[in-house]
Enzyme design. Sequence first.
Site, PDB file in Angstrom:
ATOM      1  N   LYS A  74       0.934  -1.074   0.087  1.00 10.30           N
ATOM      2  CA  LYS A  74      -0.067  -0.293  -0.010  1.00 10.30           C
ATOM      3  C   LYS A  74       0.990   1.226  -0.049  1.00 10.30           C
ATOM      4  O   LYS A  74       2.085   1.270   0.624  1.00 10.30           O
ATOM      5  CB  LYS A  74      -0.870   0.061   1.106  1.00 10.30           C
ATOM      6  CG  LYS A  74      -2.188   1.118   1.143  1.00 10.30           C
ATOM      7  CD  LYS A  74      -3.152   0.164   0.310  1.00 10.30           C
ATOM      8  CE  LYS A  74      -4.552   0.748   0.338  1.00 10.30           C
ATOM      9  NZ  LYS A  74      -5.532  -0.267   0.188  1.00 10.30           N
ATOM     10  N   ASP A 122      -7.037   4.111  -4.626  1.00 10.86           N
ATOM     11  CA  ASP A 122      -7.265   4.130  -3.289  1.00 10.86           C
ATOM     12  C   ASP A 122      -8.064   5.244  -2.971  1.00 10.86           C
ATOM     13  O   ASP A 122      -8.747   6.072  -4.100  1.00 10.86           O
ATOM     14  CB  ASP A 122      -6.293   3.618  -2.544  1.00 10.86           C
ATOM     15  CG  ASP A 122      -6.883   2.774  -1.238  1.00 10.86           C
ATOM     16  OD1 ASP A 122      -7.191   1.676  -1.332  1.00 10.86           O
ATOM     17  OD2 ASP A 122      -6.756   3.376  -0.133  1.00 10.86           O
TER      18      ASP A 122
END
Length: 427
Positions: free
Chosen positions: A105, A145
């Site tokens: 991430k 995201d």
Amino acid sequence: MKQHNPREIALRQFSRAAEIMELEDWIKNILSYPERTVKVHIPVKMDSGEVQVFVGYRCQYNAALGPYKGGIRYSPDVDEDEVVALAQWMTFKCALVDVPFGGAKGGVKVDPKKLSRAELERLTRRFTYEIVPVIGPSIDIPAPDVYTNDEIMSWIMDTYSIIKGYNEPAVVTGKPTYIGGSKGRKEATGRGVAISTREVLKLYGEDIKGKTIAIQGFGNVAVFAGLILQDMGAKIVAVSDSKGGIYSPEGLDIRDVVKHVYGDEEVNGKKKSVISYPGGKQISNEELLLLDVDVLIPSAIENQITEENADKIRARYIVEGANGPTTFEADEILFKRGIVVVPDILANSGGVIVSYLEWVQDRMGYYWEEEEVNEKLEKKLVKAINEVFHTLNLYREKGKEIDWRTAAYILSIERIAKVYRKRGLFP
Ligand code: GLU
């Protein structure tokens, strides 16, 4: 509200599952830490001429199953613990739905709403430049995201390609279809949330038709989950954004709300808040979570369902469109109350499933029609849902009552552990 550390929550979830499944200590130790977290400082020339320095991260949690995979978010709340937790969740998400990826991430601590488009582009390109040494189609593949979109993915792809000297669409997923993106990727996370809702209800002998649903959020996940659930015959009674929510017991026409908020169905740059929509009663985000509905779908950010409101939730099912919307303590309260929580790593995995399909298409240079993509998505997701349900029942037969999250963790940890047992540990 009390502060909840996502890294701590993610670790507690992992440890609980590891303990129940009696995972070997050496594998438990490895999976408790990220393999690498890169922190960069990103100088950006603002439109005013002033230079501002932003902090950015890319956490590569685990690559036992394949290249690292996970989104990049732009948000003022980004910090190392959040990025590491999100990367851990990506690791288990990819393993759970059986895509050959590890977990990662990234994030930049910035309020993108305060930046012009040109500033956002310069920030993205410089951030990409800073992480180029650790990303690539066989190394680590970013994706959208929170507050990032297909345009930002295009800038990442372009920057990487220019640095390398050739076009490399497979370095990032979530691109527009005409730049190597996959048909259906934009809708994929929401579609997965809708399918998860329908399938889990089905497993408990219930029909999606006529069910009342409250969705927290109105970004990419919430919008497509809402549209698709509405098409499945469910009644979406509430949606929200950071400014608040709207509620209509008769059901909202999500298509109309989208038109009002986004101006078109592109769902990229938001034009208005949902609270300005004329067809509903204004409510707060907290009120939305406590509505008397069949299904609650938190699709915004972390830590929305906590020990402070878990005992007041009236929905019978919670389907996590967002990553980490439920705290560890809240999970325990909900479990005791018999509320089914379909965990993020399962419910919102549609995004990374189609990211995988996008990466495959980019690598072979051949692109599928949307029906084919949707079919492949549904097949993978439904299989994972049934496997989690099966795991849940297996443990029940052994006299151990576990929740959906723990069952999902057990299944995905086992997939990764199996690889470690065979590959061994270097050196
Ligand atoms: N950001 C999305 C997630 O949390 C998608 C990740 C991806 O497609 O790599 O699952």
